[in-house]
Scaffold this motif. Structure first.
Motif, short mmCIF file in Angstrom:
data_model
loop_
_atom_site.label_atom_id
_atom_site.label_comp_id
_atom_site.label_asym_id
_atom_site.label_seq_id
_atom_site.Cartn_x
_atom_site.Cartn_y
_atom_site.Cartn_z
N ALA A 30 0.85 -1.19 0.00
CA ALA A 30 0.00 0.00 0.00
C ALA A 30 0.89 1.24 0.00
O ALA A 30 1.84 1.33 0.78
N GLN A 31 0.54 2.19 -0.87
CA GLN A 31 1.36 3.41 -1.00
C GLN A 31 0.79 4.51 -0.12
O GLN A 31 -0.37 4.92 -0.29
N ARG A 32 1.60 5.02 0.79
CA ARG A 32 1.14 6.03 1.76
C ARG A 32 0.91 7.39 1.11
O ARG A 32 1.61 7.77 0.19
N THR A 33 -0.06 8.12 1.69
CA THR A 33 -0.32 9.49 1.24
C THR A 33 0.22 10.53 2.21
O THR A 33 0.27 11.71 1.87
N GLU A 34 0.56 10.12 3.43
CA GLU A 34 1.02 11.09 4.43
C GLU A 34 1.85 10.38 5.50
O GLU A 34 1.78 9.15 5.59
N GLU A 66 -8.75 1.42 6.94
CA GLU A 66 -7.89 1.79 5.80
C GLU A 66 -8.29 1.09 4.51
O GLU A 66 -8.17 1.66 3.43
N LEU A 67 -8.73 -0.16 4.63
CA LEU A 67 -8.96 -0.97 3.43
C LEU A 67 -10.40 -1.45 3.25
O LEU A 67 -10.75 -1.99 2.20
N GLY A 68 -11.22 -1.32 4.30
CA GLY A 68 -12.63 -1.72 4.20
C GLY A 68 -12.88 -3.21 4.21
O GLY A 68 -13.94 -3.66 3.77
N VAL A 69 -11.93 -3.98 4.72
CA VAL A 69 -12.10 -5.44 4.72
C VAL A 69 -11.96 -6.02 6.13
O VAL A 69 -11.41 -5.39 7.03
N ILE A 104 -13.09 -6.69 -0.56
CA ILE A 104 -11.95 -6.49 -1.48
C ILE A 104 -11.25 -5.23 -1.02
O ILE A 104 -11.89 -4.18 -0.89
N PRO A 105 -9.95 -5.30 -0.74
CA PRO A 105 -9.25 -4.12 -0.22
C PRO A 105 -9.33 -2.93 -1.17
O PRO A 105 -9.13 -3.08 -2.39
N GLN A 106 -9.66 -1.77 -0.58
CA GLN A 106 -9.71 -0.50 -1.33
C GLN A 106 -8.87 0.51 -0.55
O GLN A 106 -8.88 0.48 0.68
N PRO A 107 -8.23 1.46 -1.23
CA PRO A 107 -7.45 2.48 -0.51
C PRO A 107 -8.36 3.57 0.05
O PRO A 107 -8.44 4.66 -0.49
N LEU A 108 -9.06 3.27 1.15
CA LEU A 108 -10.08 4.18 1.71
C LEU A 108 -9.47 5.31 2.51
O LEU A 108 -10.01 6.41 2.55
N GLY A 110 -5.52 6.86 3.88
CA GLY A 110 -4.08 6.83 4.13
C GLY A 110 -3.23 6.27 2.99
O GLY A 110 -2.01 6.31 3.07
N HIS A 111 -3.91 5.74 1.95
CA HIS A 111 -3.15 5.17 0.83
C HIS A 111 -3.71 5.67 -0.50
O HIS A 111 -4.91 5.86 -0.64
N SER A 112 -2.81 5.88 -1.47
CA SER A 112 -3.23 6.31 -2.80
C SER A 112 -3.49 5.12 -3.70
O SER A 112 -4.30 5.18 -4.63
N GLN A 113 -2.80 4.02 -3.47
CA GLN A 113 -3.04 2.81 -4.25
C GLN A 113 -2.56 1.58 -3.50
O GLN A 113 -1.73 1.67 -2.59
N LEU A 114 -3.14 0.45 -3.91
CA LEU A 114 -2.78 -0.85 -3.36
C LEU A 114 -2.27 -1.70 -4.51
O LEU A 114 -2.69 -1.54 -5.65
N ARG A 115 -1.37 -2.61 -4.19
CA ARG A 115 -0.86 -3.50 -5.24
C ARG A 115 -0.58 -4.87 -4.64
O ARG A 115 0.16 -4.97 -3.66
N TRP A 116 -1.18 -5.90 -5.24
CA TRP A 116 -0.84 -7.28 -4.86
C TRP A 116 0.46 -7.66 -5.54
O TRP A 116 0.56 -7.54 -6.77
N LEU A 117 1.43 -8.11 -4.77
CA LEU A 117 2.74 -8.45 -5.32
C LEU A 117 2.96 -9.96 -5.26
O LEU A 117 2.94 -10.55 -4.17
N PRO A 118 3.20 -10.59 -6.40
CA PRO A 118 3.63 -11.99 -6.35
C PRO A 118 5.06 -12.06 -5.81
O PRO A 118 5.79 -11.06 -5.82
N GLU A 119 5.43 -13.23 -5.35
CA GLU A 119 6.75 -13.40 -4.73
C GLU A 119 7.87 -12.80 -5.58
O GLU A 119 8.74 -12.08 -5.05
N HIS A 120 7.84 -13.04 -6.88
CA HIS A 120 8.95 -12.59 -7.73
C HIS A 120 9.01 -11.07 -7.87
O HIS A 120 10.03 -10.52 -8.30
N ALA A 121 7.90 -10.38 -7.51
CA ALA A 121 7.86 -8.91 -7.63
C ALA A 121 7.82 -8.23 -6.27
O ALA A 121 7.51 -7.05 -6.17
N LEU A 122 8.20 -8.97 -5.23
CA LEU A 122 8.09 -8.42 -3.87
C LEU A 122 8.86 -7.11 -3.72
O LEU A 122 8.44 -6.22 -2.99
#
Ligand code: 9L3
Ligand code: MG
Length: 145
Positions: A30-34, A66-69, A104-108, A110-122
């Motif tokens: 999750a990418q922080r906004t502040e 933060e994510l609604g889940v 389903i996680p949403q950036p509600l 503190g975050h501008s975007q969320l990204r699911w990362l597979p192991e190879h892109a951690l």
């Protein structure tokens, strides 16, 4: 007001959200906004424990805000300060593995975007420096053969 961790640090909790607790293949970043100093950096989501609040209650609350889940919490990932992970000089954080059990996680908040990362892109996002050793420990736990 906040709750205290070892060394008089402010207590923070975070979830390493996985697609599955038994056979995980992806982790949520999750990418922080502040605040401005941390904005744009990526983290595992979470936040400060309120006074008198149990850390695990804070984890469920923060992730819902933060994510609604709703989440199912798994093992803790112990850090070097009596199980806590240092965040600079002023904060320390408890970390758990977790799975989304509802929603389903949403950036509600503190975050501008969320990204699911597979192991190879951690390491494909710009993790906040204090989160890097935590991610390394998580990866070693989950994905070391
Ligand atoms: N923090 C660092 N890494 C994380 C989290 C959830 C939090 N994975 C730091 C950022 C703030 C402090 O902890 O300095 C409190 O977090 P928040 O309540 O602003 O999310
Ligand atoms: Mg937060």
């Amino acid at each position: 007001m906040a709750s205290l961790a070892p060394g008089g640090r402010i207590a923070v909790v975070a979830a390493a959200l996985l697609d599955d607790l038994t056979a995980p293949t992806q982790l949520l970043s999750a990418q922080r906004t502040e605040p401005p100093l941390l904005a744009g950096g990526w983290e595992i989501p979470g936040g400060k424990v309120d006074p008198g609040e149990e850390p695990l209650d804070a984890l469920h609350r923060e992730i819902h805000e933060e994510l609604g889940v709703r989440i199912e919490v798994g093992d803790g990932i112990p850090g070097p300060l009596d199980g806590w992970w240092p965040l600079g000089e002023r904060y320390a954080m408890l970390v758990w593995l977790a799975r989304v059990s509802d929603g389903i996680p949403q950036p509600l908040e503190g975050h501008s975007q969320l990204r699911w990362l597979p192991e190879h892109a951690l390491w494909s996002v710009d993790w906040l420096p204090a989160n890097r050793p935590i991610l390394a420990a998580i990866a070693a736990t989950l994905w070391t053969p």
